[in-house]
Design an enzyme around this catalytic site. Sequence first.
Site, PDB file in Angstrom:
ATOM      1  N   GLY A   7       0.966  -0.823   0.070  1.00 14.23           N
ATOM      2  CA  GLY A   7      -0.084  -0.421   0.186  1.00 14.23           C
ATOM      3  C   GLY A   7       1.057   0.793   0.028  1.00 14.23           C
ATOM      4  O   GLY A   7       0.789   1.998   0.882  1.00 14.23           O
ATOM      5  N   VAL A  61      -4.121  -7.751  -0.711  1.00 11.28           N
ATOM      6  CA  VAL A  61      -3.970  -8.163   0.502  1.00 11.28           C
ATOM      7  C   VAL A  61      -4.585  -9.211   1.515  1.00 11.28           C
ATOM      8  O   VAL A  61      -4.293 -10.310   2.016  1.00 11.28           O
ATOM      9  CB  VAL A  61      -3.246  -7.558   1.601  1.00 11.28           C
ATOM     10  CG1 VAL A  61      -1.492  -7.116   0.907  1.00 11.28           C
ATOM     11  CG2 VAL A  61      -3.666  -6.507   2.536  1.00 11.28           C
ATOM     12  N   SER A 139      -2.439   0.711  14.976  1.00 10.12           N
ATOM     13  CA  SER A 139      -3.222   2.333  15.257  1.00 10.12           C
ATOM     14  C   SER A 139      -3.973   2.897  16.676  1.00 10.12           C
ATOM     15  O   SER A 139      -3.775   1.941  17.365  1.00 10.12           O
ATOM     16  CB  SER A 139      -4.678   2.858  14.087  1.00 10.12           C
ATOM     17  OG  SER A 139      -5.813   3.727  14.308  1.00 10.12           O
ATOM     18  N   TYR A 151     -12.307  -2.011  12.689  1.00  7.20           N
ATOM     19  CA  TYR A 151     -10.505  -1.650  12.333  1.00  7.20           C
ATOM     20  C   TYR A 151      -9.893  -1.673  13.179  1.00  7.20           C
ATOM     21  O   TYR A 151      -9.021  -2.070  13.902  1.00  7.20           O
ATOM     22  CB  TYR A 151     -11.245   0.196  11.644  1.00  7.20           C
ATOM     23  CG  TYR A 151     -10.094   1.278  11.704  1.00  7.20           C
ATOM     24  CD1 TYR A 151      -8.687   0.103  10.682  1.00  7.20           C
ATOM     25  CD2 TYR A 151      -8.860   1.236  12.350  1.00  7.20           C
ATOM     26  CE1 TYR A 151      -7.600   0.994  10.093  1.00  7.20           C
ATOM     27  CE2 TYR A 151      -7.697   2.385  12.322  1.00  7.20           C
ATOM     28  CZ  TYR A 151      -7.183   2.270  10.567  1.00  7.20           C
ATOM     29  OH  TYR A 151      -6.200   3.444  10.971  1.00  7.20           O
TER      30      TYR A 151
HETATM   31  P1  NDP Z   1      -4.243   5.483   2.545  1.00  3.51           P
HETATM   32  O1  NDP Z   1      -5.933   5.199   2.379  1.00  3.51           O
HETATM   33  O2  NDP Z   1      -4.110   6.802   2.598  1.00  3.51           O
HETATM   34  O3  NDP Z   1      -3.996   4.159   1.834  1.00  3.51           O
HETATM   35  C1  NDP Z   1      -3.949   3.370   1.519  1.00  3.51           C
HETATM   36  C2  NDP Z   1      -3.404   2.672   0.978  1.00  3.51           C
HETATM   37  O4  NDP Z   1      -3.275   0.835   1.194  1.00  3.51           O
HETATM   38  C3  NDP Z   1      -3.182   2.445  -0.232  1.00  3.51           C
HETATM   39  O5  NDP Z   1      -2.186   2.499  -0.647  1.00  3.51           O
HETATM   40  C4  NDP Z   1      -3.692   1.466  -1.100  1.00  3.51           C
HETATM   41  O6  NDP Z   1      -4.178   1.380  -2.497  1.00  3.51           O
HETATM   42  C5  NDP Z   1      -3.471   0.219   0.240  1.00  3.51           C
HETATM   43  N1  NDP Z   1      -4.287  -0.924  -0.388  1.00  3.51           N
HETATM   44  C6  NDP Z   1      -5.695  -0.775   0.166  1.00  3.51           C
HETATM   45  N2  NDP Z   1      -6.379  -1.705   0.416  1.00  3.51           N
HETATM   46  C7  NDP Z   1      -5.829  -2.280   0.052  1.00  3.51           C
HETATM   47  C8  NDP Z   1      -5.498  -3.876  -0.430  1.00  3.51           C
HETATM   48  N3  NDP Z   1      -7.144  -4.866   0.395  1.00  3.51           N
HETATM   49  N4  NDP Z   1      -5.110  -4.610   0.012  1.00  3.51           N
HETATM   50  C9  NDP Z   1      -3.602  -4.103  -1.031  1.00  3.51           C
HETATM   51  N5  NDP Z   1      -4.082  -2.546  -0.223  1.00  3.51           N
HETATM   52  C10 NDP Z   1      -4.505  -2.077  -0.116  1.00  3.51           C
HETATM   53  O7  NDP Z   1      -3.927   4.915   4.091  1.00  3.51           O
HETATM   54  P2  NDP Z   1      -3.179   5.624   5.608  1.00  3.51           P
HETATM   55  O8  NDP Z   1      -1.550   5.964   4.206  1.00  3.51           O
HETATM   56  O9  NDP Z   1      -3.407   6.591   6.012  1.00  3.51           O
HETATM   57  O10 NDP Z   1      -2.816   4.329   6.634  1.00  3.51           O
HETATM   58  C11 NDP Z   1      -1.641   3.713   5.951  1.00  3.51           C
HETATM   59  C12 NDP Z   1      -1.298   2.594   7.224  1.00  3.51           C
HETATM   60  O11 NDP Z   1      -1.120   3.628   8.789  1.00  3.51           O
HETATM   61  C13 NDP Z   1      -2.761   2.084   7.449  1.00  3.51           C
HETATM   62  O12 NDP Z   1      -2.310   0.601   8.204  1.00  3.51           O
HETATM   63  C14 NDP Z   1      -3.709   2.886   8.451  1.00  3.51           C
HETATM   64  O13 NDP Z   1      -4.827   1.991   8.912  1.00  3.51           O
HETATM   65  C15 NDP Z   1      -2.948   3.152   8.928  1.00  3.51           C
HETATM   66  N6  NDP Z   1      -3.362   4.327   9.707  1.00  3.51           N
HETATM   67  C16 NDP Z   1      -2.568   5.467   9.252  1.00  3.51           C
HETATM   68  C17 NDP Z   1      -3.483   6.501   9.889  1.00  3.51           C
HETATM   69  C18 NDP Z   1      -3.517   8.142   9.565  1.00  3.51           C
HETATM   70  O14 NDP Z   1      -3.166   9.060  10.462  1.00  3.51           O
HETATM   71  N7  NDP Z   1      -3.037   8.348   8.221  1.00  3.51           N
HETATM   72  C19 NDP Z   1      -3.851   5.935  11.749  1.00  3.51           C
HETATM   73  C20 NDP Z   1      -3.001   5.196  12.030  1.00  3.51           C
HETATM   74  C21 NDP Z   1      -2.920   4.157  11.398  1.00  3.51           C
HETATM   75  P3  NDP Z   1      -4.745   2.384  -3.678  1.00  3.51           P
HETATM   76  O15 NDP Z   1      -3.835   3.385  -3.886  1.00  3.51           O
HETATM   77  O16 NDP Z   1      -4.136   1.278  -4.448  1.00  3.51           O
HETATM   78  O17 NDP Z   1      -6.067   1.559  -3.119  1.00  3.51           O
END
Ligand code: NDP
Length: 246
Positions: A7, A61, A139, A151
């Site tokens: 991701g 994934v 998170s 979540y």
């Molecule tokens: P984004 O929504 O900005 O990005 C998510 C990423 O995950 C994208 O690259 C997306 O790909 C990919 N993705 C989504 N679904 C799937 C899947 N089924 N299989 C493979 N890849 C997938 O998320 P963030 O950058 O905000 O978050 C990144 C991580 O950090 C996550 O695990 C989130 O839970 C965690 N997190 C984030 C916080 C925040 O404040 N932003 C806070 C706490 C935790 P595509 O672009 O192709 O959809």
Amino acid sequence: MKIFITGASRGIGYKTMMMALERGHDVAFTYNNPNTDVAKIIAEAKKIAPNQLCKGYQLNVRYNEQVLDVVDSVLMDFDTIDVVVNNAGINRNNLAFSMTDEEWDDVIGTNLSGTFYVMRAFLPEFLSKRKGRFISLSSIAKDGLSGQANYAASKAGLIGLSRTIAKEYGSKGITSNVVAPGMFETDMVKENLSSALRGFWIQHCPTKRLGHLEEVAEVILFLGTDAASFVNGQTIEVNGGLDWAD
Ligand code: NDP
């Protein structure tokens, strides 16, 4: 180092990848949406680090067969991988009483099962060289958050998963740690952050702001370095000092 990040088409994963490249690491990254402009991401990577290898793989994934295929391709293309960052994640928010099976399964399947599939697929490689680093993204919701039963359960579950891997394989040179971010302004947060929650965050977070992406990417990358070789089975919170929300 050779780093695999799930991701990394946007958000925290993207920032972590670009900082890794800047520091001279090679990166294999995944994205889920087939319409992702991979050429644009690679062009940006080449601008930042013309001599580093950076390659993208489409992967959902949730599906173990896809994980196995992608891991095979990555190991062929990169020869080996030293650090695996389980960053891919989604949310589908709803109150528990009205949460659908689909909302539950989507989130648990992606955030928790997906993380397990990726770790399991890389373990033979890590075991064969008796070295490897897993870093998984949890998170602040790991301790429970209204509207996020799915979540929160997935993010608490992956701490148990990560600590188990740490215990099973610590003696084999493999470490497994978790980074638990607070609030960072990515698409995930922009799409779900109500003005009330933003206000709550600014009011209660001791630093009085949301995090900057490089502040979490830095911690992820540190856990992949040799300097972190004795950090194992831990959860590092990156939240400006606010470790709870309602
Ligand atoms: P984004 O929504 O900005 O990005 C998510 C990423 O995950 C994208 O690259 C997306 O790909 C990919 N993705 C989504 N679904 C799937 C899947 N089924 N299989 C493979 N890849 C997938 O998320 P963030 O950058 O905000 O978050 C990144 C991580 O950090 C996550 O695990 C989130 O839970 C965690 N997190 C984030 C916080 C925040 O404040 N932003 C806070 C706490 C935790 P595509 O672009 O192709 O959809």
